[in-house]
Scaffold this active site. Structure first.
Site, PDB file in Angstrom:
ATOM      1  N   HIS A 280       0.850  -1.186   0.000  1.00  0.00           N
ATOM      2  CA  HIS A 280       0.000   0.000   0.000  1.00  0.00           C
ATOM      3  C   HIS A 280       0.885   1.235   0.000  1.00  0.00           C
ATOM      4  O   HIS A 280       1.933   1.233   0.651  1.00  0.00           O
ATOM      5  CB  HIS A 280      -0.905   0.011   1.238  1.00  0.00           C
ATOM      6  CG  HIS A 280      -2.062   0.934   1.094  1.00  0.00           C
ATOM      7  ND1 HIS A 280      -1.964   2.274   1.340  1.00  0.00           N
ATOM      8  CD2 HIS A 280      -3.334   0.704   0.680  1.00  0.00           C
ATOM      9  CE1 HIS A 280      -3.138   2.833   1.101  1.00  0.00           C
ATOM     10  NE2 HIS A 280      -3.977   1.909   0.695  1.00  0.00           N
ATOM     11  N   ASP A 337      -7.936  -5.514   0.140  1.00  0.00           N
ATOM     12  CA  ASP A 337      -8.453  -6.378  -0.920  1.00  0.00           C
ATOM     13  C   ASP A 337      -8.017  -7.836  -0.817  1.00  0.00           C
ATOM     14  O   ASP A 337      -8.488  -8.675  -1.573  1.00  0.00           O
ATOM     15  CB  ASP A 337      -7.996  -5.847  -2.296  1.00  0.00           C
ATOM     16  CG  ASP A 337      -8.830  -4.659  -2.723  1.00  0.00           C
ATOM     17  OD1 ASP A 337     -10.028  -4.648  -2.401  1.00  0.00           O
ATOM     18  OD2 ASP A 337      -8.273  -3.760  -3.373  1.00  0.00           O
TER      19      ASP A 337
HETATM   20  N1  ACO Z   1       4.028  -7.722  -4.674  1.00  0.00           N
HETATM   21  C1  ACO Z   1       5.361  -7.723  -4.861  1.00  0.00           C
HETATM   22  N2  ACO Z   1       6.142  -6.634  -4.739  1.00  0.00           N
HETATM   23  C2  ACO Z   1       5.547  -5.492  -4.416  1.00  0.00           C
HETATM   24  C3  ACO Z   1       4.150  -5.410  -4.204  1.00  0.00           C
HETATM   25  C4  ACO Z   1       3.392  -6.581  -4.336  1.00  0.00           C
HETATM   26  N3  ACO Z   1       2.065  -6.566  -4.152  1.00  0.00           N
HETATM   27  N4  ACO Z   1       3.818  -4.138  -3.903  1.00  0.00           N
HETATM   28  C5  ACO Z   1       4.968  -3.447  -3.928  1.00  0.00           C
HETATM   29  N5  ACO Z   1       6.005  -4.250  -4.231  1.00  0.00           N
HETATM   30  C6  ACO Z   1       7.428  -3.895  -4.308  1.00  0.00           C
HETATM   31  C7  ACO Z   1       7.711  -3.059  -5.554  1.00  0.00           C
HETATM   32  O1  ACO Z   1       8.041  -3.887  -6.651  1.00  0.00           O
HETATM   33  C8  ACO Z   1       8.862  -2.203  -5.081  1.00  0.00           C
HETATM   34  O2  ACO Z   1      10.021  -3.022  -5.079  1.00  0.00           O
HETATM   35  P1  ACO Z   1      11.482  -2.386  -5.407  1.00  0.00           P
HETATM   36  O3  ACO Z   1      11.762  -1.479  -4.266  1.00  0.00           O
HETATM   37  O4  ACO Z   1      12.386  -3.571  -5.486  1.00  0.00           O
HETATM   38  O5  ACO Z   1      11.342  -1.679  -6.720  1.00  0.00           O
HETATM   39  C9  ACO Z   1       8.517  -1.920  -3.621  1.00  0.00           C
HETATM   40  O6  ACO Z   1       7.708  -3.024  -3.202  1.00  0.00           O
HETATM   41  C10 ACO Z   1       7.772  -0.616  -3.399  1.00  0.00           C
HETATM   42  O7  ACO Z   1       6.561  -0.670  -4.155  1.00  0.00           O
HETATM   43  P2  ACO Z   1       6.008   0.516  -5.033  1.00  0.00           P
HETATM   44  O8  ACO Z   1       5.445  -0.058  -6.276  1.00  0.00           O
HETATM   45  O9  ACO Z   1       7.035   1.604  -5.177  1.00  0.00           O
HETATM   46  O10 ACO Z   1       4.854   1.046  -4.088  1.00  0.00           O
HETATM   47  P3  ACO Z   1       3.675   2.021  -4.495  1.00  0.00           P
HETATM   48  O11 ACO Z   1       3.344   2.785  -3.278  1.00  0.00           O
HETATM   49  O12 ACO Z   1       4.005   2.816  -5.722  1.00  0.00           O
HETATM   50  O13 ACO Z   1       2.499   1.033  -4.897  1.00  0.00           O
HETATM   51  C11 ACO Z   1       0.681  -0.471  -4.691  1.00  0.00           C
HETATM   52  C12 ACO Z   1       1.488   0.654  -4.019  1.00  0.00           C
HETATM   53  C13 ACO Z   1       0.221  -0.001  -6.071  1.00  0.00           C
HETATM   54  C14 ACO Z   1      -0.545  -0.732  -3.838  1.00  0.00           C
HETATM   55  C15 ACO Z   1       1.549  -1.744  -4.795  1.00  0.00           C
HETATM   56  O14 ACO Z   1       1.909  -2.185  -3.510  1.00  0.00           O
HETATM   57  C16 ACO Z   1       0.862  -2.853  -5.567  1.00  0.00           C
HETATM   58  O15 ACO Z   1       0.935  -2.864  -6.799  1.00  0.00           O
HETATM   59  N6  ACO Z   1       0.161  -3.800  -4.870  1.00  0.00           N
HETATM   60  C17 ACO Z   1      -0.579  -4.857  -5.543  1.00  0.00           C
HETATM   61  C18 ACO Z   1      -1.903  -4.310  -6.074  1.00  0.00           C
HETATM   62  C19 ACO Z   1      -2.897  -4.056  -4.960  1.00  0.00           C
HETATM   63  O16 ACO Z   1      -3.118  -4.880  -4.092  1.00  0.00           O
HETATM   64  N7  ACO Z   1      -3.540  -2.879  -5.023  1.00  0.00           N
HETATM   65  C20 ACO Z   1      -4.569  -2.491  -4.055  1.00  0.00           C
HETATM   66  C21 ACO Z   1      -4.066  -1.358  -3.216  1.00  0.00           C
HETATM   67  S1  ACO Z   1      -5.220  -0.986  -1.955  1.00  0.00           S
HETATM   68  C22 ACO Z   1      -6.472  -0.247  -2.731  1.00  0.00           C
HETATM   69  O17 ACO Z   1      -6.350   0.457  -3.687  1.00  0.00           O
HETATM   70  C23 ACO Z   1      -7.744  -0.486  -2.233  1.00  0.00           C
END
Ligand code: ACO
Length: 402
Positions: A280, A337
Site C-alpha cells: 500500500h 483487498d
Molecule cells: N508484490 C510484490 N512486490 C511489491 C508489491 C506486491 N504486491 N507491492 C509493492 N512491491 C514492491 C515493488 O516492486 C517495489 O520493489 P522495489 O523497491 O524492489 O522496486 C517496492 O515493493 C515498493 O513498491 P512501489 O510499487 O514503489 O509502491 P507504491 O506505493 O508505488 O504502490 C501499490 C502501491 C500499487 C498498492 C503496490 O503495492 C501494488 O501494486 N500492490 C498490488 C496491487 C494491490 O493490491 N492494489 C490495491 C491497493 S489498496 C487499494 O487500492 C484499495
C-alpha cells in the site's frame, strides 16, 4: 536538453513528485490515516469501532455531513435515499446497449455518468439544494445500477427496488432475486456486506477519490465526477485488485497450490508478477481494514458452511510473506483487498462484480470529498505542472524532406 529538477516560474517553485508520493493536493477533515501505525479513522472515529458498531448508512452520513446523525436525522436521511432508488425507465434501456459479456465496471460508470443526462435539475455544484439532491440520488441509484449491470450480465430480468428493505438488503434482492418470487435476505450476508462497505467507505486521497476531486474541480457535476472515480477504481493497482487477487488464488490452485513457486516468481519480479492484495502506498504496517476482513472471512465462511481452499491458499501466502525478507524489507502487508474476494465469492458474487462492490462502498467517500472541495471557497481548478523533457525547439520539416 532541459534541466530536470525544481524550477522557478511566475507562480513559484515547481517540484517533481511522480505518483504524488509526498505531495498533498488539498486540506481535508474527513479521514485520518497514520500508515506507519496502521491507524484509520473517519471523522476521528476509529475504523474498528465503526465496523463493529455502526451501519453503512450511518457511516455515509458521518462522512458526508461530518457528524454521527441522531435518530431523527438518520431516519430522514434513510427515507430520502429510499425515495430515490428507482431508475428512470429510459435509463434502464441503456443497459441493453452493452454486450452481455461486458465487464460490469464500464457499464456501471457509464450509467452513473448518464444520471447527468436524466437529472439535469441536480447538476450545479454551487447550488446547495442541487448538491443535496444529487447526493441522495447518487447514493440511492448506484446500488440499483450495480444490480442491473449484474442482471444484464446473467441475462435475468430487472427487479424494481423494494423500499421496505435497507440499502444493502435492497441491493442483495435486486441482484439475486427474481420478479415474481419472494426473496429472503440472508441477515448474515447483509450484515457482513454492510460492514465491508463501511471498511471501504473512504480512504482519503487515493487514486479514485483524487480523480473525483480533480474532475469536480472543473465544476463538473457530482454524477460525472463519481463516474470518473469508478473508472479510476477499476485498475488492478487500485480497486481492481480484489478481482485480481481471486484470479491469482485460482491460478495458484490450478497449478497445484504451489505457493512457494508463486512467491519465487513474485520475488524475482518475473513477468511483473506481484502478490496482488499486498502493499500500500500509505500503510507500511498491517492495513487495519485487512485485519478486520480476515477475521470476517473466517466467521462468514463458517456460518455459511462454505469451505473454500482459496482461503487456505491466501493464508498460506500471507504466512510466507510476513516472514520473508523481500516483503519485510519493503514493509508489504495484506491490504483491504487481500481477503475480500473470498468473502464475496462465498456470498455468491461472480469475480467480475467484486470491484463494483468496492465502488458501492467507496461512494460516500467520493461524495464527501467532492462536497468538501466545493464547500471551500479557496478551491481552485486542479492543474498539475510538468517537467518538460522534450525538444527545446526545432524547425518544421516539410513532408518531402522527412
Ligand atoms: N508484490 C510484490 N512486490 C511489491 C508489491 C506486491 N504486491 N507491492 C509493492 N512491491 C514492491 C515493488 O516492486 C517495489 O520493489 P522495489 O523497491 O524492489 O522496486 C517496492 O515493493 C515498493 O513498491 P512501489 O510499487 O514503489 O509502491 P507504491 O506505493 O508505488 O504502490 C501499490 C502501491 C500499487 C498498492 C503496490 O503495492 C501494488 O501494486 N500492490 C498490488 C496491487 C494491490 O493490491 N492494489 C490495491 C491497493 S489498496 C487499494 O487500492 C484499495
Amino acid at each position: 536538453s532541459v534541466a530536470l529538477g525544481p524550477f522557478l516560474s511566475k507562480t513559484g517553485l515547481t517540484t517533481f513528485d511522480g505518483g504524488f508520493v509526498n505531495t498533498a493536493a488539498c486540506k481535508s477533515d474527513i479521514t485520518y490515516i497514520d500508515g506507519d501505525a496502521g491507524i484509520l479513522r473517519y471523522r476521528g472515529i476509529p475504523i474498528d469501532q465503526l465496523a463493529g458498531k455502526s451501519t453503512f448508512i450511518e457511516v455515509s452520513y458521518l462522512l458526508i455531513y461530518g457528524e454521527l446523525p441522531n435518530a431523527t436525522e438518520l431516519e430522514a436521511f434513510t427515507n430520502k435515499i429510499r425515495r430515490h432508488t428507482l431508475l428512470h425507465e429510459d435509463l434502464k434501456r441503456f443497459f441493453d446497449g452493452f454486450p452481455r459479456n461486458a465487464h460490469p465496471m464500464p457499464v456501471v460508470s457509464s450509467a452513473a455518468n448518464a444520471l447527468s443526462a436524466y437529472y439535469p435539475d441536480s447538476l450545479d455544484p454551487k447550488d446547495p439544494e442541487q448538491v443535496e439532491l444529487s447526493t441522495i440520488r447518487m447514493l440511492a441509484k448506484l446500488p440499483t445500477i450495480a444490480a442491473y449491470a449484474y442482471k444484464k450480465s446473467v441475462g435475468q430480468p430487472f427487479l424494481y427496488p423494494d423500499n421496505s428493505l435497507s440499502l444493502v438488503e435492497n441491493f442483495l434482492r435486486l441482484t439475486f432475486g427474481f420478479p415474481a418470487e419472494p426473496y429472503e435476505v440472508n441477515p448474515e450476508i447483509a450484515k457482513a456486506l454492510d460492514m465491508l462497505f463501511i471498511l471501504h467507505a473512504d480512504h482519503e486521497q487515493n487514486c479514485s477519490t483524487s480523480t473525483v476531486r480533480l474532475v469536480g474541480s472543473s465544476q463538473a457535476n457530482l454524477f460525472t465526477s463519481v463516474s470518473a472515480g469508478i473508472n479510476a477504481l477499476w485498475g488492478p493497482l487500485h480497486g481492481g485488485a480484489n478481482q485480481a487477487v481471486l484470479e491469482m488464488l485460482e491460478e495458484i490452485q490450478a497449478s497445484g497450490g504451489d505457493t512457494a513457486a508463486f512467491m519465487r516468481k513474485v520475488k524475482n519480479k518475473e513477468d511483473g508478477v506481484k502478490l496482488m492484495g499486498f502493499g500500500h502506498r500509505v500503510y507500511k504496517n498491517y492495513d487495519p481494514r485487512a485485519a478486520i476482513v480476515k477475521q470476517t472471512a473466517d466467521q462468514i465462511l463458517t456460518s455459511l458452511g462454505v469451505q473454500d481452499p482459496l482461503l487456505d491458499i491466501a493464508k498460506g501466502l500471507e504466512e510466507v510473506a510476513l516472514s520473508d525478507d523481500y516483503f519485510v524489507e519493503r514493509r508489504l502487508y495484506p491490504n483491504v483487498d487481500f481477503y475480500t474476494g473470498v468473502i464475496y465469492r462465498a456470498m455468491g458474487f461472480p469475480t467480475r462484480m467484486f470491484t463494483v462492490l468496492f465502488a458501492l462502498g467507496r461512494l460516500p467517500g467520493w461524495i464527501a470529498h467532492w462536497r468538501e472541495m466545493h464547500a471551500d471557497p479557496a478551491t481552485k481548478i486542479g492543474r498539475p505542472r510538468q517537467l518538460y523533457t522534450g525538444y527545446t525547439e526545432r524547425d518544421y520539416v516539410p513532408m518531402e524532406d522527412r
